[in-house]
Design an enzyme around this catalytic site. Structure first.
Site, short mmCIF file in Angstrom:
data_model
loop_
_atom_site.label_atom_id
_atom_site.label_comp_id
_atom_site.label_asym_id
_atom_site.label_seq_id
_atom_site.Cartn_x
_atom_site.Cartn_y
_atom_site.Cartn_z
N PRO A 50 9.66 -7.25 -0.63
CA PRO A 50 8.50 -6.42 -0.95
C PRO A 50 7.38 -7.30 -1.50
O PRO A 50 7.61 -8.43 -1.94
CB PRO A 50 9.04 -5.48 -2.03
CG PRO A 50 10.10 -6.29 -2.72
CD PRO A 50 10.72 -7.15 -1.65
N ASP A 51 6.16 -6.77 -1.45
CA ASP A 51 5.06 -7.47 -2.09
C ASP A 51 5.33 -7.55 -3.60
O ASP A 51 5.86 -6.62 -4.20
CB ASP A 51 3.76 -6.72 -1.82
CG ASP A 51 2.53 -7.52 -2.23
OD1 ASP A 51 2.22 -7.53 -3.44
OD2 ASP A 51 1.90 -8.12 -1.35
N GLU A 80 4.38 -3.22 12.64
CA GLU A 80 3.29 -2.24 12.55
C GLU A 80 2.15 -2.90 11.81
O GLU A 80 2.30 -3.29 10.64
CB GLU A 80 3.69 -0.95 11.87
CG GLU A 80 2.56 0.07 12.00
CD GLU A 80 2.69 1.28 11.13
OE1 GLU A 80 2.03 1.30 10.07
OE2 GLU A 80 3.43 2.20 11.50
N LEU A 81 1.01 -3.02 12.46
CA LEU A 81 -0.08 -3.84 11.95
C LEU A 81 -1.31 -2.99 11.65
O LEU A 81 -1.18 -1.84 11.27
CB LEU A 81 -0.36 -4.96 12.96
CG LEU A 81 0.92 -5.72 13.40
CD1 LEU A 81 0.61 -6.75 14.46
CD2 LEU A 81 1.62 -6.35 12.20
N ASN A 113 0.81 -1.22 0.00
CA ASN A 113 0.00 0.00 0.00
C ASN A 113 0.84 1.27 0.00
O ASN A 113 0.46 2.28 -0.59
CB ASN A 113 -0.98 0.00 1.18
CG ASN A 113 -0.27 -0.08 2.52
OD1 ASN A 113 0.70 -0.80 2.69
ND2 ASN A 113 -0.78 0.66 3.50
N GLY A 173 2.13 -4.84 8.06
CA GLY A 173 1.06 -5.57 7.39
C GLY A 173 -0.07 -5.89 8.33
O GLY A 173 -0.33 -5.15 9.28
N SER A 174 -0.73 -6.99 8.10
CA SER A 174 -1.92 -7.34 8.86
C SER A 174 -1.58 -7.85 10.26
O SER A 174 -0.49 -8.38 10.50
CB SER A 174 -2.72 -8.41 8.12
OG SER A 174 -2.06 -9.66 8.18
N CYS A 219 -2.78 2.19 6.97
CA CYS A 219 -3.01 1.76 8.36
C CYS A 219 -3.35 2.94 9.25
O CYS A 219 -4.07 2.79 10.24
CB CYS A 219 -1.76 1.06 8.89
SG CYS A 219 -1.37 -0.49 8.06
#
Length: 524
Positions: free
Chosen positions: A189-190, A261-262, A165, A239-240, A295
């Site tokens: 990375p994604d 960090e979620l 994101n 992420g989640s 987030c």
């Protein structure tokens, strides 16, 4: 509904020479490639090579060799790279803005937030690293006789697992303090936004970073995430909350540190004395930056009854004026969602709320006429606790708005969540704002701002409470977490033990008198 929108035009493909140059920084190729597509248009971006276990082994071996030499360099040499990278990111921003937009579908204005984030963090850590990493003298147990020095040693090889994101900000701004502390970095990375991370590595190499010190391995987290964590000396993940729990378990099993960090379900409070017009205007960015795929963005808005009607009217007017699009310029206010799964979640949350009696004040529709994953910025009223959108993170352009009768009610509602990442308070009285902010369970609270005031203040730590994570980025903690402290104590002249011929009992009495004198003199 949103009244201002226009068809996203298909951007020109990224130059093949550029893609080839960027992929040269990825340690990948043994596994079958994966095709990635532009969210805003559906156009193919590239065939992305994937990393095998052998590729990951090779990346870590190269990184460890490079890290040993890098750690021997002076802090001044390391910070010079950050300063040059700062300039490259700003002067070449058009190229990276294009890549970020094409890979994520976000608007250019929101992509620029990432450029600004990297510039701020590069400048900050370049200016503060000397002081943070300097050896420092500490008081010894026996003044003068015990000389103590505290040193900071790099962890070794840091894994930075970054999301799709905010692919530039979250890949780079976590890597920079790790590098300046003397570590090597392996990024995962994604896949969707890998070219953004690879552009950053390429820029860092051009800024003077030794090749091999910062590398990227490519692949789905479910496939290679465990392989990366199993070789790293520290893990930084964004992420989640669900995946964060898994990573914490994996790191804990190896007794290595991690920073997570979620997610967030962030509240925005409009108090009775707020500047309503200003709050309604700025809340737009707080809620809909990157189509709500942030987030830190606001998903719950609590408005005091005395200003509720006026705030809602002005806020909804601003929402309806948002122009949708993802052209490679500054013409659009908000872009596309990035994945079909995000669109599915947004639809499900809105449809569930409407079916159970919520009122759609603005938006509420997908816009396939604009692009595959566009969804209008949406405001819901009459949201109740039995609705999915009330408590679960949407991570999309959906805001629920609630009427409250007092500060106490607003604070209680804001804290009625398992999350605790960010919050926003609006009032004309700064003191009142700080008092309310201090009672909200969130890692950061912005008074008369949405998220940028706290997030952009690089000297202050950023992170979550509850299931929003653990550890901090930014500030001194954002660098020192990538180091281990080492204490070196040199004892001179007399030992810390009974002198020859002295009994243990006399030694104990002598030390008791010493401790008493130290307290009386207020010495540590």
């Amino acid at each position: 509904m949103t009244t201002a929108a226009r068809q996203a035009t298909e951007p020109a493909p990224l130059p093949s020479a550029l893609v080839e140059r960027l992929l040269d920084h990825a340690v990948a190729g043994d596994a079958p490639p994966v095709a990635i597509f532009a969210p805003a248009t559906g156009a193919k971006i590239a065939d992305l090579p994937q990393s095998s276990t052998a590729d990951i082994d090779r990346a870590f071996a190269t990184a460890r060799e490079a890290q040993r030499e890098w750690a021997e360099r002076s802090v001044g040499e390391r910070t010079a790279v950050l300063r040059d990278l700062h300039d490259i990111v700003l002067t070449e921003q058009r190229a990276i803005l294009d890549i970020v937009q094409i890979e994520t579908g976000k608007s250019r204005a929101h992509a620029f937030d990432e450029v600004g984030d990297v510039a701020v963090n590069a400048r900050y850590y370049a200016s503060i690293a000397h002081r943070l990493l300097a050896d420092r003298a500490a008081r010894g147990v026996l003044p003068v006789l015990t000389k103590v020095e505290v040193r900071h040693r790099p962890k070794g090889v840091v894994a930075v697992i970054s999301p799709w994101n905010y692919p530039l900000a979250l890949a780079v701004s976590d890597a920079l303090p790790a590098l300046v502390a003397g570590n090597a970095v392996i990024s995962r990375p994604d896949n969707q936004t890998a070219l953004t991370a690879l552009w950053a590595i390429d820029a860092a190499v051009r800024a003077g970073l030794p090749r091999g010190l910062w590398q990227a391995v490519l692949g789905r987290g479910s496939v290679i995430g465990g392989e990366v964590i199993g070789r790293a000396d520290y893990v930084d993940y964004t992420g989640s909350s669900a995946t964060g729990r898994t990573i914490a378990q994996q790191a804990g099993a190896r007794l290595i540190g991690c920073s997570l960090e979620l997610g967030g379900k962030n509240p925005l409070l409009v108090l009775a004395d707020a500047d309503v017009s200003r709050a309604a205007r700025i809340a737009i960015r707080a809620c809909f930056a990157s189509a709500g795929q942030l987030c830190e963005s606001m998903e719950r808005v609590y408005v005091h009854d005395s200003v509720y009607d006026r705030f809602v009217a002005e806020f909804v007017d601003h929402v309806r004026a948002i122009e949708l699009g993802a052209d490679l310029d500054y013409s659009a206010d908000m872009g596309s969602l990035t994945f079909p799964r995000q669109l599915d979640t947004v639809r499900a949350h809105v449809d569930d709320a409407v079916a159970k009696g919520a009122t759609v004040l603005a938006g509420g529709r997908a816009r396939p006429d604009l692009g595959p994953y566009f969804y209008e910025p949406t405001v819901l009223a009459d949201v109740r606790p039995d609705m999915t959108v009330h408590r679960e993170e949407t991570f999309g352009p959906v805001v629920s708005i609630y009427r409250v009768g007092s500060d106490e009610e607003a604070i209680a509602a804001a804290n009625d969540t398992a999350y605790g990442l960010n919050a926003s308070v609006w009032t004309k009285d700064a003191r009142r704002g700080r008092e309310v902010a201090a009672r909200i369970n969130a890692g950061s609270v912005n008074v008369n701002e949405g998220f940028i005031a706290a997030w952009g203040s690089a000297d202050a730590p950023s992170g979550g409470l509850g299931i929003s994570g653990t550890g901090r980025r930014h500030g001194p903690e954002g660098l020192l977490k990538y180091t281990d402290t080492q204490t070196i104590a040199v004892q001179r002249v007399l030992p810390i033990a009974p002198l020859p011929g002295m009994s243990e009992e006399l030694w104990a009495k002598t030390m008791t008198a010493y401790f008493t004198v130290m307290k009386t003199l207020r010495l540590k």
